[in-house]
Design a protein around this motif. Structure first.
Motif, PDB file in Angstrom:
ATOM      1  N   GLU A  98      26.429 -14.762 -23.385  1.00  0.00           N
ATOM      2  CA  GLU A  98      26.184 -14.187 -24.458  1.00  0.00           C
ATOM      3  C   GLU A  98      27.225 -13.061 -24.453  1.00  0.00           C
ATOM      4  O   GLU A  98      27.229 -12.447 -23.374  1.00  0.00           O
ATOM      5  CB  GLU A  98      24.987 -13.800 -24.656  1.00  0.00           C
ATOM      6  N   ALA A 156      28.297  -9.531 -26.104  1.00  0.00           N
ATOM      7  CA  ALA A 156      27.785  -8.596 -26.833  1.00  0.00           C
ATOM      8  C   ALA A 156      28.603  -8.286 -28.078  1.00  0.00           C
ATOM      9  O   ALA A 156      29.814  -8.587 -28.144  1.00  0.00           O
ATOM     10  CB  ALA A 156      27.728  -7.085 -26.134  1.00  0.00           C
ATOM     11  N   GLU A 157      27.944  -7.956 -29.288  1.00  0.00           N
ATOM     12  CA  GLU A 157      28.310  -7.993 -30.772  1.00  0.00           C
ATOM     13  C   GLU A 157      29.063  -6.769 -31.073  1.00  0.00           C
ATOM     14  O   GLU A 157      29.977  -6.667 -31.987  1.00  0.00           O
ATOM     15  CB  GLU A 157      27.505  -8.719 -31.806  1.00  0.00           C
ATOM     16  N   GLU A 176      24.676 -10.121 -36.429  1.00  0.00           N
ATOM     17  CA  GLU A 176      23.588  -9.636 -36.205  1.00  0.00           C
ATOM     18  C   GLU A 176      23.025  -9.489 -34.543  1.00  0.00           C
ATOM     19  O   GLU A 176      21.861  -9.203 -34.226  1.00  0.00           O
ATOM     20  CB  GLU A 176      22.589 -10.165 -36.938  1.00  0.00           C
ATOM     21  N   GLY A 177      23.594 -10.309 -33.748  1.00  0.00           N
ATOM     22  CA  GLY A 177      23.195 -10.562 -32.522  1.00  0.00           C
ATOM     23  C   GLY A 177      24.316 -11.023 -31.678  1.00  0.00           C
ATOM     24  O   GLY A 177      25.448 -10.877 -32.130  1.00  0.00           O
ATOM     25  N   PRO A 178      24.187 -11.056 -30.395  1.00  0.00           N
ATOM     26  CA  PRO A 178      25.243 -11.500 -29.277  1.00  0.00           C
ATOM     27  C   PRO A 178      25.964 -12.839 -29.836  1.00  0.00           C
ATOM     28  O   PRO A 178      25.276 -13.668 -30.274  1.00  0.00           O
ATOM     29  CB  PRO A 178      24.555 -11.540 -28.003  1.00  0.00           C
ATOM     30  N   SER A 183      26.830 -16.201 -28.973  1.00  0.00           N
ATOM     31  CA  SER A 183      26.536 -17.166 -27.964  1.00  0.00           C
ATOM     32  C   SER A 183      27.659 -18.023 -27.592  1.00  0.00           C
ATOM     33  O   SER A 183      28.122 -18.631 -28.658  1.00  0.00           O
ATOM     34  CB  SER A 183      25.212 -18.374 -28.201  1.00  0.00           C
ATOM     35  N   ALA A 227      27.543 -17.118 -33.671  1.00  0.00           N
ATOM     36  CA  ALA A 227      26.735 -15.760 -33.910  1.00  0.00           C
ATOM     37  C   ALA A 227      26.089 -15.615 -35.096  1.00  0.00           C
ATOM     38  O   ALA A 227      26.726 -15.869 -36.231  1.00  0.00           O
ATOM     39  CB  ALA A 227      27.773 -14.641 -33.652  1.00  0.00           C
ATOM     40  N   SER A 228      24.950 -15.118 -35.240  1.00  0.00           N
ATOM     41  CA  SER A 228      24.345 -15.056 -36.405  1.00  0.00           C
ATOM     42  C   SER A 228      25.007 -13.745 -37.368  1.00  0.00           C
ATOM     43  O   SER A 228      24.986 -12.831 -36.560  1.00  0.00           O
ATOM     44  CB  SER A 228      22.819 -14.623 -36.284  1.00  0.00           C
ATOM     45  N   THR A 229      25.733 -14.212 -38.341  1.00  0.00           N
ATOM     46  CA  THR A 229      26.393 -12.913 -38.993  1.00  0.00           C
ATOM     47  C   THR A 229      26.175 -13.019 -40.543  1.00  0.00           C
ATOM     48  O   THR A 229      25.755 -13.888 -41.382  1.00  0.00           O
ATOM     49  CB  THR A 229      27.872 -13.703 -39.028  1.00  0.00           C
TER      50      THR A 229
END
Ligand code: ZN
Ligand code: ZN
Length: 178
Positions: A18, A20-21, A39-41, A43, A63-65
């Motif tokens: 992962e 980092a975002e 919204e998160g790291p 993957s 990545a959740s965006t």
């Protein structure tokens, strides 16, 4: 995420990590219009191997965006996914006069030293995955240019009027032609 160059062998290996975002969001915040936020790291699954001194990487990132629609200005969850592929060549060897050719090619980079830092490469791949114009849906109807109503949620009188006006123009055109 770093890999030791010596650990990259002719035999392909795969691993997941992962990323980092935070640093991607820093880049996104610099944009004049902020359209995306992770919204998160990120993957990442990547496989890699070497052929001589060239190092080959291929994988997928997700990545959740959150994105802001370019038509209706609503926020929506964008499925931030991308398959990527890139090659790293040692800087010391260079490209023997082909530098200009490869400078244009984003998927081709140089490496130096005995470690590969995948993090900036993954961040770049993520940024490349972002459409220049995010749309909540291909059929998004956007905002009414006259009254600003979100046409996905409501109808307004102006849309029909302007449509009729365009249609009238078309009709008169046809009449003149015949
Ligand atoms: Zn939209
Ligand atoms: Zn309107």
């Amino acid at each position: 995420m770093k890999l030791r160059v010596d650990d990259i062998t002719a035999e392909a290996k795969e691993f997941s990590f992962e990323e980092a975002e935070a640093q991607v969001n820093v880049v996104l915040e610099r944009e004049p219009v902020r359209e995306y936020r992770i919204e998160g790291p990120i993957s990442v699954t990547v496989s890699y191997y070497r052929a001589g001194t060239d190092l080959f990487f291929a994988g997928r990132l997700r990545a959740s965006t959150k994105a802001v629609c370019a038509r209706c200005a609503e926020e929506f969850l964008w499925p931030g996914e991308r398959a990527f592929r890139f090659v790293l060549a040692p800087k010391a060897v260079g490209f023997a006069g082909e530098t200009d050719l490869h400078a244009e090619d984003l998927e081709f980079s140089l490496y130096e030293g005995d470690e590969i830092d995948l993090s900036p490469l993954i961040r770049e791949q993520f940024l490349l995955s972002l459409p220049t114009r995010p749309l909540c849906a291909d059929e998004c109807r956007g905002l009414c240019p006259h009254c600003g109503v979100n046409l996905n949620l409501a109808e307004c009188g102006c849309a029909a009027e302007s449509f009729d006006a365009r249609f009238a123009a078309l009709r008169s055109l046809k009449l003149r032609r015949s």
